[in-house]
Structures are given as C-alpha cells and as structure tokens.
Design a protein around this motif. Structure first.
Motif, PDB file in Angstrom:
ATOM      1  N   LYS A   1       4.575  -4.922  22.307  1.00  0.00           N
ATOM      2  CA  LYS A   1       5.804  -5.693  22.502  1.00  0.00           C
ATOM      3  C   LYS A   1       6.068  -6.605  21.308  1.00  0.00           C
ATOM      4  N   MET A   2       5.023  -7.185  20.744  1.00  0.00           N
ATOM      5  CA  MET A   2       5.204  -8.039  19.572  1.00  0.00           C
ATOM      6  C   MET A   2       5.679  -7.235  18.366  1.00  0.00           C
ATOM      7  N   ILE A   3       5.177  -6.020  18.211  1.00  0.00           N
ATOM      8  CA  ILE A   3       5.652  -5.154  17.129  1.00  0.00           C
ATOM      9  C   ILE A   3       7.157  -4.918  17.288  1.00  0.00           C
ATOM     10  N   ALA A   4       7.579  -4.586  18.502  1.00  0.00           N
ATOM     11  CA  ALA A   4       9.007  -4.362  18.756  1.00  0.00           C
ATOM     12  C   ALA A   4       9.809  -5.634  18.484  1.00  0.00           C
ATOM     13  N   HIS A   5       9.283  -6.765  18.900  1.00  0.00           N
ATOM     14  CA  HIS A   5       9.956  -8.047  18.687  1.00  0.00           C
ATOM     15  C   HIS A   5      10.082  -8.348  17.194  1.00  0.00           C
ATOM     16  N   HIS A   6       9.000  -8.156  16.454  1.00  0.00           N
ATOM     17  CA  HIS A   6       9.016  -8.424  15.013  1.00  0.00           C
ATOM     18  C   HIS A   6       9.952  -7.464  14.281  1.00  0.00           C
ATOM     19  N   ARG A   7       9.976  -6.191  14.700  1.00  0.00           N
ATOM     20  CA  ARG A   7      10.908  -5.242  14.080  1.00  0.00           C
ATOM     21  C   ARG A   7      12.346  -5.689  14.319  1.00  0.00           C
ATOM     22  N   GLY A   8      12.619  -6.242  15.499  1.00  0.00           N
ATOM     23  CA  GLY A   8      13.948  -6.779  15.774  1.00  0.00           C
ATOM     24  C   GLY A   8      14.283  -7.940  14.854  1.00  0.00           C
ATOM     25  N   ALA A   9      13.308  -8.812  14.623  1.00  0.00           N
ATOM     26  CA  ALA A   9      13.530  -9.948  13.719  1.00  0.00           C
ATOM     27  C   ALA A   9      13.816  -9.461  12.306  1.00  0.00           C
ATOM     28  N   VAL A  10      13.073  -8.455  11.866  1.00  0.00           N
ATOM     29  CA  VAL A  10      13.300  -7.889  10.530  1.00  0.00           C
ATOM     30  C   VAL A  10      14.703  -7.288  10.457  1.00  0.00           C
ATOM     31  N   ALA A  11      15.098  -6.541  11.471  1.00  0.00           N
ATOM     32  CA  ALA A  11      16.429  -5.919  11.472  1.00  0.00           C
ATOM     33  C   ALA A  11      17.540  -6.968  11.454  1.00  0.00           C
ATOM     34  N   MET A  12      17.355  -8.066  12.202  1.00  0.00           N
ATOM     35  CA  MET A  12      18.376  -9.114  12.197  1.00  0.00           C
ATOM     36  C   MET A  12      18.428  -9.827  10.850  1.00  0.00           C
ATOM     37  N   ALA A  13      17.269 -10.055  10.236  1.00  0.00           N
ATOM     38  CA  ALA A  13      17.249 -10.686   8.915  1.00  0.00           C
ATOM     39  C   ALA A  13      17.905  -9.771   7.881  1.00  0.00           C
ATOM     40  N   GLN A  14      17.646  -8.470   7.985  1.00  0.00           N
ATOM     41  CA  GLN A  14      18.286  -7.528   7.061  1.00  0.00           C
ATOM     42  C   GLN A  14      19.792  -7.503   7.269  1.00  0.00           C
ATOM     43  N   ALA A  15      20.228  -7.613   8.527  1.00  0.00           N
ATOM     44  CA  ALA A  15      21.667  -7.663   8.803  1.00  0.00           C
ATOM     45  C   ALA A  15      22.283  -8.901   8.164  1.00  0.00           C
ATOM     46  N   LEU A  16      21.580 -10.011   8.238  1.00  0.00           N
ATOM     47  CA  LEU A  16      22.081 -11.241   7.612  1.00  0.00           C
ATOM     48  C   LEU A  16      22.197 -11.043   6.103  1.00  0.00           C
ATOM     49  N   LEU A  17      21.151 -10.482   5.497  1.00  0.00           N
ATOM     50  CA  LEU A  17      21.173 -10.281   4.046  1.00  0.00           C
ATOM     51  C   LEU A  17      22.245  -9.279   3.624  1.00  0.00           C
ATOM     52  N   GLY A  18      22.603  -8.365   4.505  1.00  0.00           N
ATOM     53  CA  GLY A  18      23.651  -7.387   4.205  1.00  0.00           C
ATOM     54  C   GLY A  18      25.045  -7.868   4.563  1.00  0.00           C
ATOM     55  N   SER A  19      25.136  -9.088   5.043  1.00  0.00           N
ATOM     56  CA  SER A  19      26.431  -9.624   5.479  1.00  0.00           C
ATOM     57  C   SER A  19      27.081 -10.453   4.373  1.00  0.00           C
ATOM     58  N   ASP A  20      28.126 -11.149   4.755  1.00  0.00           N
ATOM     59  CA  ASP A  20      28.829 -12.021   3.817  1.00  0.00           C
ATOM     60  C   ASP A  20      28.202 -13.416   3.726  1.00  0.00           C
TER      61      ASP A  20
END
Length: 110
Positions: free
Chosen positions: A58-77
């Motif tokens: 579950k922590m792996i899934a949670h951390h992957r979600g955090a990485v994906a959200m951070a990448q979305a932020l970096l890919g945003s405006d």
C-alpha cells in the motif's frame, strides 16, 4: 457471456476513472485527478498474506501516487520556484522509498 451482462461504465457527475464518488462529492477535474484515482485504486488492490507485506504494498502505491502528482505539477503551468523544488524533492525521496519497500518485499516473501 451466457446471460451475464458486463458492468457498464457509469456516467455523469461524481464519476472519475470508473470509480463512483460518494454522494455529494462532485469533484472538479484537476491536473492531479488521474494520479489520485490511480493511487486510490492501487492502494485498494494492494493486499498480501500478512499485515507487513500489505502495508509495504500500500505504501508503494501511495508513494507512486505522490510521484505522479509531483510530475503533474512539474508538467503544469506552475512557475513558483519553491513549489517546483518541493515537487522534485518528493519525486526523489518517494522514488528512493519505493525502491526500499520493493527491496524489503523481495527479501521477505509471503
């Protein structure tokens, strides 16, 4: 399949990524919506034969979600230097922690 109907995708407000939101939770789509829904689905599916392995999965899934959200932020405006630095720090730290958790799972088979 002989007499069985396949479930259909729900439509309308309150639905995201095939998951129904609780009544009254019409959530606006954001750059993070897909990452959030994927993380929640993955966390719900992350089970194992014992509590320790379930927690690690579950922590792996949670951390992957955090990485994906951070990448979305970096890919945003987003242009704030501090928030972009924090997003990159999340990616770096969570990626290391994912590797640590995966290594632990390999060393502790169910």
């Amino acid at each position: 399949m002989g007499g069985m109907q396949a479930p259909h995708a729900a439509q309308g407000s309150g639905m995201m990524g095939g998951m129904q939101m609780p009544p009254g939770m019409n959530m606006a789509r954001t750059p993070f919506s897909e990452a959030e829904m994927s993380m929640h689905r993955a966390m719900m599916m992350a089970t194992d034969v014992n509590t320790q392995r379930t927690w690690a999965r579950k922590m792996i899934a949670h951390h992957r979600g955090a990485v994906a959200m951070a990448q979305a932020l970096l890919g945003s405006d987003a242009t704030d230097v501090e928030v972009r630095r924090m997003a990159q720090a999340v990616i770096d730290a969570q990626t290391r922690e994912i590797a640590e958790l995966e290594s632990w799972l390999e060393r502790h088979p169910g």
